[in-house]
Design a protein around this motif. Sequence first.
Motif, PDB file in Angstrom:
ATOM      1  N   GLY A  45       0.806  -1.215   0.000  1.00 42.76           N
ATOM      2  CA  GLY A  45       0.000   0.000   0.000  1.00 42.76           C
ATOM      3  C   GLY A  45       0.843   1.271   0.000  1.00 42.76           C
ATOM      4  N   VAL A  46       2.132   1.100  -0.271  1.00 50.00           N
ATOM      5  CA  VAL A  46       3.039   2.257  -0.299  1.00 50.00           C
ATOM      6  C   VAL A  46       2.879   2.983  -1.635  1.00 50.00           C
ATOM      7  CG1 VAL A  46       5.487   2.921  -0.310  1.00 50.00           C
ATOM      8  CG2 VAL A  46       4.680   1.140   1.255  1.00 50.00           C
ATOM      9  N   GLU A  47       2.871   4.315  -1.591  1.00 50.50           N
ATOM     10  CA  GLU A  47       2.793   5.103  -2.827  1.00 50.50           C
ATOM     11  C   GLU A  47       4.209   5.219  -3.401  1.00 50.50           C
ATOM     12  OE1 GLU A  47       0.814   8.793  -1.960  1.00 50.50           O
ATOM     13  OE2 GLU A  47      -0.965   7.775  -1.177  1.00 50.50           O
ATOM     14  N   ILE A  48       4.354   4.797  -4.645  1.00 47.18           N
ATOM     15  CA  ILE A  48       5.703   4.704  -5.227  1.00 47.18           C
ATOM     16  C   ILE A  48       5.838   5.590  -6.461  1.00 47.18           C
ATOM     17  CG2 ILE A  48       7.467   3.130  -6.126  1.00 47.18           C
ATOM     18  CD1 ILE A  48       5.663   0.823  -4.948  1.00 47.18           C
ATOM     19  N   ALA A  49       6.776   6.516  -6.386  1.00 46.72           N
ATOM     20  CA  ALA A  49       7.168   7.281  -7.575  1.00 46.72           C
ATOM     21  C   ALA A  49       8.586   6.835  -7.917  1.00 46.72           C
ATOM     22  CB  ALA A  49       7.142   8.771  -7.273  1.00 46.72           C
ATOM     23  N   ILE A 115       2.803  16.757 -14.467  1.00 45.47           N
ATOM     24  CA  ILE A 115       1.890  17.693 -13.791  1.00 45.47           C
ATOM     25  C   ILE A 115       1.849  17.249 -12.333  1.00 45.47           C
ATOM     26  CG2 ILE A 115      -0.496  18.544 -13.613  1.00 45.47           C
ATOM     27  CD1 ILE A 115      -0.769  17.869 -16.653  1.00 45.47           C
ATOM     28  N   ARG A 116       2.350  18.087 -11.465  1.00 43.96           N
ATOM     29  CA  ARG A 116       2.557  17.696 -10.069  1.00 43.96           C
ATOM     30  C   ARG A 116       1.295  17.151  -9.399  1.00 43.96           C
ATOM     31  NH1 ARG A 116       2.574  19.773  -4.764  1.00 43.96           N
ATOM     32  NH2 ARG A 116       1.300  21.517  -5.446  1.00 43.96           N
ATOM     33  N   LEU A 117       0.211  17.902  -9.491  1.00 44.03           N
ATOM     34  CA  LEU A 117      -0.993  17.467  -8.781  1.00 44.03           C
ATOM     35  C   LEU A 117      -1.570  16.180  -9.378  1.00 44.03           C
ATOM     36  CD1 LEU A 117      -2.736  20.870  -7.976  1.00 44.03           C
ATOM     37  CD2 LEU A 117      -1.443  19.386  -6.447  1.00 44.03           C
ATOM     38  N   ARG A 118      -1.367  16.047 -10.676  1.00 44.96           N
ATOM     39  CA  ARG A 118      -1.844  14.835 -11.325  1.00 44.96           C
ATOM     40  C   ARG A 118      -1.023  13.621 -10.872  1.00 44.96           C
ATOM     41  NH1 ARG A 118      -3.407  14.785 -17.676  1.00 44.96           N
ATOM     42  NH2 ARG A 118      -4.486  12.802 -17.623  1.00 44.96           N
ATOM     43  N   ALA A 119       0.265  13.850 -10.730  1.00 41.28           N
ATOM     44  CA  ALA A 119       1.146  12.774 -10.240  1.00 41.28           C
ATOM     45  C   ALA A 119       0.696  12.344  -8.840  1.00 41.28           C
ATOM     46  CB  ALA A 119       2.593  13.248 -10.211  1.00 41.28           C
ATOM     47  N   ILE A 120       0.405  13.321  -8.005  1.00 39.69           N
ATOM     48  CA  ILE A 120      -0.029  13.006  -6.635  1.00 39.69           C
ATOM     49  C   ILE A 120      -1.355  12.237  -6.664  1.00 39.69           C
ATOM     50  CG2 ILE A 120      -0.854  14.057  -4.462  1.00 39.69           C
ATOM     51  CD1 ILE A 120       1.293  16.261  -4.931  1.00 39.69           C
ATOM     52  N   GLY A 126      -3.200   4.652  -6.171  1.00 40.71           N
ATOM     53  CA  GLY A 126      -2.479   3.379  -6.170  1.00 40.71           C
ATOM     54  C   GLY A 126      -1.704   3.098  -7.441  1.00 40.71           C
ATOM     55  N   ARG A 127      -1.489   4.139  -8.251  1.00 34.84           N
ATOM     56  CA  ARG A 127      -0.688   3.924  -9.461  1.00 34.84           C
ATOM     57  C   ARG A 127       0.757   4.323  -9.182  1.00 34.84           C
ATOM     58  NH1 ARG A 127      -5.159   7.413 -12.220  1.00 34.84           N
ATOM     59  NH2 ARG A 127      -6.765   5.815 -12.486  1.00 34.84           N
ATOM     60  N   VAL A 128       1.659   3.515  -9.704  1.00 32.37           N
ATOM     61  CA  VAL A 128       3.072   3.893  -9.636  1.00 32.37           C
ATOM     62  C   VAL A 128       3.288   4.990 -10.673  1.00 32.37           C
ATOM     63  CG1 VAL A 128       5.414   3.086 -10.132  1.00 32.37           C
ATOM     64  CG2 VAL A 128       3.832   1.632  -8.843  1.00 32.37           C
TER      65      VAL A 128
END
Length: 239
Positions: A45-49, A115-120, A126-128
């Motif tokens: 459940g970790v958010e991964i960039a 796009i920063r907010l879109r990335a967040i 739950g998308r990498v």
Amino acid sequence: MAEPMYKRVVLKLSGEALAGDDGFGINPAVMKKIASEIKSVHELGVEIAIVVGGGNIWRGVTGEQMGMDRAQADHMGMLATIMNALGLQDCLQNVGVPSRVQTSIEMREVAEPYIRLRAIRHLEKGRVVIFAGGTGNPFFSTDTASALRAAEIEADVILMAKNGVDGVYSADPQVDTDAIKYTDLTYLDVINKNLRVMDSTASTLSMDNDIPLVVFNLNEPGNIRRVVMGEPIGTTVKG
Ligand code: UDP
């Protein structure tokens, strides 16, 4: 079950890590292995960039040494990171991990622009998110892109996955048998001792924004998950 120590991470994968022992290009078996390691962290459940490098294909400095204009050569390096990002996305898709590639150089037919907010939003869903193209500017590195994106998306940590090296040493452990491994460092130590963790622009940016960094060996199976769970492996660098 134990909770992960970090909720949102930026994983820096150098191009070298994707090449494996080949030293050049993308090694499909290595890429698949990395994708399944990422899947095991995603399942927590970790958010991964992810910030991918491009040194397995092209580095700007190499072009400069060959007599090229540096900015032009760096643009080629940034394009190399996008190739790696697309390869990684394909592998993630094959193991069932949803992902989006965002590029700092627009390439709308191929990937989303950054796009920063879109990335967040992707991370929250739950998308990498794979950040490709570095910072989008020549004379920078993907290490700096990691520090920049980590600050922008308010990541808890930067995970610096190394190819075969299990942390930060006082000297090159393959050359100097007296080299000692550090478990904890500050960014000032890194800068003052000129330790080869990340370049100085990336170090100062991470220091100024107070983002911790963990340097660890990617080649040890299960290590990304271990770091995320807070196991004391590798070297931790803090502000
Ligand atoms: N690059 C750049 N600006 C950036 C990030 C990367 O110009 O913000 C170029 C630079 O030429 C660099 C290449 O892309 O040599 C590949 O990136 P990097 O060397 O950071 O990849 P890595 O060493 O992590 O594989």
